[in-house]
Design a protein around this motif. Structure first.
Motif, PDB file in Angstrom:
ATOM      1  N   ALA A  97      61.954  44.734  61.192  1.00  0.00           N
ATOM      2  CA  ALA A  97      61.588  43.711  62.156  1.00  0.00           C
ATOM      3  C   ALA A  97      62.300  43.990  63.475  1.00  0.00           C
ATOM      4  O   ALA A  97      63.426  44.508  63.493  1.00  0.00           O
ATOM      5  CB  ALA A  97      61.965  42.330  61.636  1.00  0.00           C
ATOM      6  N   ASP A  98      61.654  43.651  64.581  1.00  0.00           N
ATOM      7  CA  ASP A  98      62.259  43.891  65.892  1.00  0.00           C
ATOM      8  C   ASP A  98      63.615  43.195  66.036  1.00  0.00           C
ATOM      9  O   ASP A  98      64.510  43.698  66.713  1.00  0.00           O
ATOM     10  CB  ASP A  98      61.325  43.415  67.004  1.00  0.00           C
ATOM     11  CG  ASP A  98      60.098  44.290  67.153  1.00  0.00           C
ATOM     12  OD1 ASP A  98      59.097  43.808  67.713  1.00  0.00           O
ATOM     13  OD2 ASP A  98      60.143  45.458  66.722  1.00  0.00           O
ATOM     14  N   SER A  99      63.762  42.058  65.390  1.00  0.00           N
ATOM     15  CA  SER A  99      64.980  41.275  65.507  1.00  0.00           C
ATOM     16  C   SER A  99      66.196  41.937  64.860  1.00  0.00           C
ATOM     17  O   SER A  99      67.333  41.559  65.155  1.00  0.00           O
ATOM     18  CB  SER A  99      64.774  39.882  64.898  1.00  0.00           C
ATOM     19  OG  SER A  99      64.428  39.975  63.536  1.00  0.00           O
ATOM     20  N   ALA A 147      61.583  47.182  55.049  1.00  0.00           N
ATOM     21  CA  ALA A 147      60.872  47.698  53.881  1.00  0.00           C
ATOM     22  C   ALA A 147      61.036  49.208  53.808  1.00  0.00           C
ATOM     23  O   ALA A 147      61.273  49.870  54.824  1.00  0.00           O
ATOM     24  CB  ALA A 147      59.391  47.331  53.940  1.00  0.00           C
ATOM     25  N   ILE A 148      60.866  49.752  52.601  1.00  0.00           N
ATOM     26  CA  ILE A 148      61.048  51.181  52.393  1.00  0.00           C
ATOM     27  C   ILE A 148      60.144  51.650  51.260  1.00  0.00           C
ATOM     28  O   ILE A 148      59.892  50.911  50.311  1.00  0.00           O
ATOM     29  CB  ILE A 148      62.534  51.493  52.090  1.00  0.00           C
ATOM     30  CG1 ILE A 148      62.815  52.987  52.162  1.00  0.00           C
ATOM     31  CG2 ILE A 148      62.930  50.933  50.722  1.00  0.00           C
ATOM     32  CD1 ILE A 148      64.308  53.303  52.162  1.00  0.00           C
ATOM     33  N   ASN A 149      59.637  52.882  51.372  1.00  0.00           N
ATOM     34  CA  ASN A 149      58.777  53.412  50.325  1.00  0.00           C
ATOM     35  C   ASN A 149      59.600  54.085  49.231  1.00  0.00           C
ATOM     36  O   ASN A 149      60.827  54.128  49.297  1.00  0.00           O
ATOM     37  CB  ASN A 149      57.731  54.365  50.909  1.00  0.00           C
ATOM     38  CG  ASN A 149      58.329  55.680  51.379  1.00  0.00           C
ATOM     39  OD1 ASN A 149      59.500  55.756  51.731  1.00  0.00           O
ATOM     40  ND2 ASN A 149      57.506  56.725  51.382  1.00  0.00           N
ATOM     41  N   TRP A 150      58.907  54.652  48.242  1.00  0.00           N
ATOM     42  CA  TRP A 150      59.576  55.110  47.024  1.00  0.00           C
ATOM     43  C   TRP A 150      60.584  56.233  47.249  1.00  0.00           C
ATOM     44  O   TRP A 150      61.611  56.294  46.555  1.00  0.00           O
ATOM     45  CB  TRP A 150      58.545  55.551  45.984  1.00  0.00           C
ATOM     46  CG  TRP A 150      57.883  56.872  46.297  1.00  0.00           C
ATOM     47  CD1 TRP A 150      56.810  57.088  47.102  1.00  0.00           C
ATOM     48  CD2 TRP A 150      58.269  58.146  45.784  1.00  0.00           C
ATOM     49  NE1 TRP A 150      56.496  58.423  47.135  1.00  0.00           N
ATOM     50  CE2 TRP A 150      57.382  59.098  46.326  1.00  0.00           C
ATOM     51  CE3 TRP A 150      59.262  58.581  44.917  1.00  0.00           C
ATOM     52  CZ2 TRP A 150      57.464  60.461  46.037  1.00  0.00           C
ATOM     53  CZ3 TRP A 150      59.351  59.938  44.628  1.00  0.00           C
ATOM     54  CH2 TRP A 150      58.461  60.859  45.184  1.00  0.00           C
ATOM     55  N   ASP A 151      60.305  57.147  48.181  1.00  0.00           N
ATOM     56  CA  ASP A 151      61.193  58.291  48.394  1.00  0.00           C
ATOM     57  C   ASP A 151      61.979  58.181  49.705  1.00  0.00           C
ATOM     58  O   ASP A 151      62.549  59.168  50.168  1.00  0.00           O
ATOM     59  CB  ASP A 151      60.418  59.600  48.347  1.00  0.00           C
ATOM     60  CG  ASP A 151      59.401  59.740  49.470  1.00  0.00           C
ATOM     61  OD1 ASP A 151      58.796  60.822  49.587  1.00  0.00           O
ATOM     62  OD2 ASP A 151      59.203  58.774  50.222  1.00  0.00           O
ATOM     63  N   SER A 152      61.988  56.997  50.311  1.00  0.00           N
ATOM     64  CA  SER A 152      62.746  56.721  51.530  1.00  0.00           C
ATOM     65  C   SER A 152      62.254  57.496  52.744  1.00  0.00           C
ATOM     66  O   SER A 152      62.984  57.624  53.736  1.00  0.00           O
ATOM     67  CB  SER A 152      64.237  56.999  51.317  1.00  0.00           C
ATOM     68  OG  SER A 152      64.755  56.226  50.256  1.00  0.00           O
ATOM     69  N   SER A 153      61.018  57.997  52.690  1.00  0.00           N
ATOM     70  CA  SER A 153      60.466  58.743  53.814  1.00  0.00           C
ATOM     71  C   SER A 153      59.842  57.833  54.872  1.00  0.00           C
ATOM     72  O   SER A 153      59.521  58.291  55.969  1.00  0.00           O
ATOM     73  CB  SER A 153      59.417  59.747  53.326  1.00  0.00           C
ATOM     74  OG  SER A 153      58.327  59.096  52.702  1.00  0.00           O
ATOM     75  N   PRO A 181      54.995  50.486  52.067  1.00  0.00           N
ATOM     76  CA  PRO A 181      55.722  49.362  52.656  1.00  0.00           C
ATOM     77  C   PRO A 181      54.906  48.646  53.718  1.00  0.00           C
ATOM     78  O   PRO A 181      54.257  49.281  54.544  1.00  0.00           O
ATOM     79  CB  PRO A 181      56.968  50.024  53.256  1.00  0.00           C
ATOM     80  CG  PRO A 181      56.591  51.460  53.444  1.00  0.00           C
ATOM     81  CD  PRO A 181      55.671  51.771  52.299  1.00  0.00           C
ATOM     82  N   THR A 182      54.945  47.327  53.683  1.00  0.00           N
ATOM     83  CA  THR A 182      54.260  46.497  54.652  1.00  0.00           C
ATOM     84  C   THR A 182      55.188  45.377  55.101  1.00  0.00           C
ATOM     85  O   THR A 182      56.259  45.174  54.530  1.00  0.00           O
ATOM     86  CB  THR A 182      52.982  45.863  54.076  1.00  0.00           C
ATOM     87  OG1 THR A 182      53.323  44.836  53.145  1.00  0.00           O
ATOM     88  CG2 THR A 182      52.126  46.905  53.373  1.00  0.00           C
ATOM     89  N   THR A 183      54.753  44.631  56.123  1.00  0.00           N
ATOM     90  CA  THR A 183      55.536  43.529  56.651  1.00  0.00           C
ATOM     91  C   THR A 183      55.038  42.171  56.178  1.00  0.00           C
ATOM     92  O   THR A 183      55.605  41.145  56.547  1.00  0.00           O
ATOM     93  CB  THR A 183      55.530  43.543  58.190  1.00  0.00           C
ATOM     94  OG1 THR A 183      54.181  43.358  58.664  1.00  0.00           O
ATOM     95  CG2 THR A 183      56.050  44.872  58.719  1.00  0.00           C
TER      96      THR A 183
END
Length: 123
Positions: free
Chosen positions: A61-63, A50-56, A103-105
């Motif tokens: 996932a660990d895998s 996952a990624i937020n709006w400005d890629s910060s 971003p969340t999992t």
């Protein structure tokens, strides 16, 4: 409203690479987080990246840590998933998702989904 379309899937030999793309259209907001999930036959849909709006901020996932890289190009309304060192465990349908401001999992946090792209690793 929001439409997501994945592309770039296919059949790859073990150890190979693929780059998935997801183009967003419609009433999308660029400051929403984007994510990739995957689902193999007989298994639940699981978080990939996952990624937020400005890629910060990115989450993995660990895998897939060290093998997959997610980035986005807001000017093109597109997010990407570079997948390296693929193995049989990576075989799944990969889904692009959009929705939360952070971003969340958790797949339940996302309310817009693409139809998915099949990734098959021969092994």
């Amino acid at each position: 409203q929001v439409h997501l379309e994945e592309s770039g899937g296919g059949l790859v030999q073990t150890g190979g690479s693929l780059r998935l793309s997801c183009v967003a259209s419609g009433q999308t907001l660029y400051y929403w987080a984007m994510a990739w999930f995957r689902q193999a036959p007989g298994k639940e849909r699981e978080f990939v990246a996952a990624i937020n709006w400005d890629s910060s901020k990115t989450l993995y996932a660990d895998s897939v840590k060290g093998r997959f890289t997610m980035n986005r190009d807001n000017a093109k309304n597109t997010v990407y998933l570079q997948m390296n060192g693929l193995n049989a465990e990576d075989t799944a349908v990969y889904y692009c998702a959009e929705g939360p401001p952070i971003p969340t999992t958790d797949k339940n946090d996302y309310n817009h989904w693409g139809r998915g792209a099949q990734v098959t690793v021969a092994s």
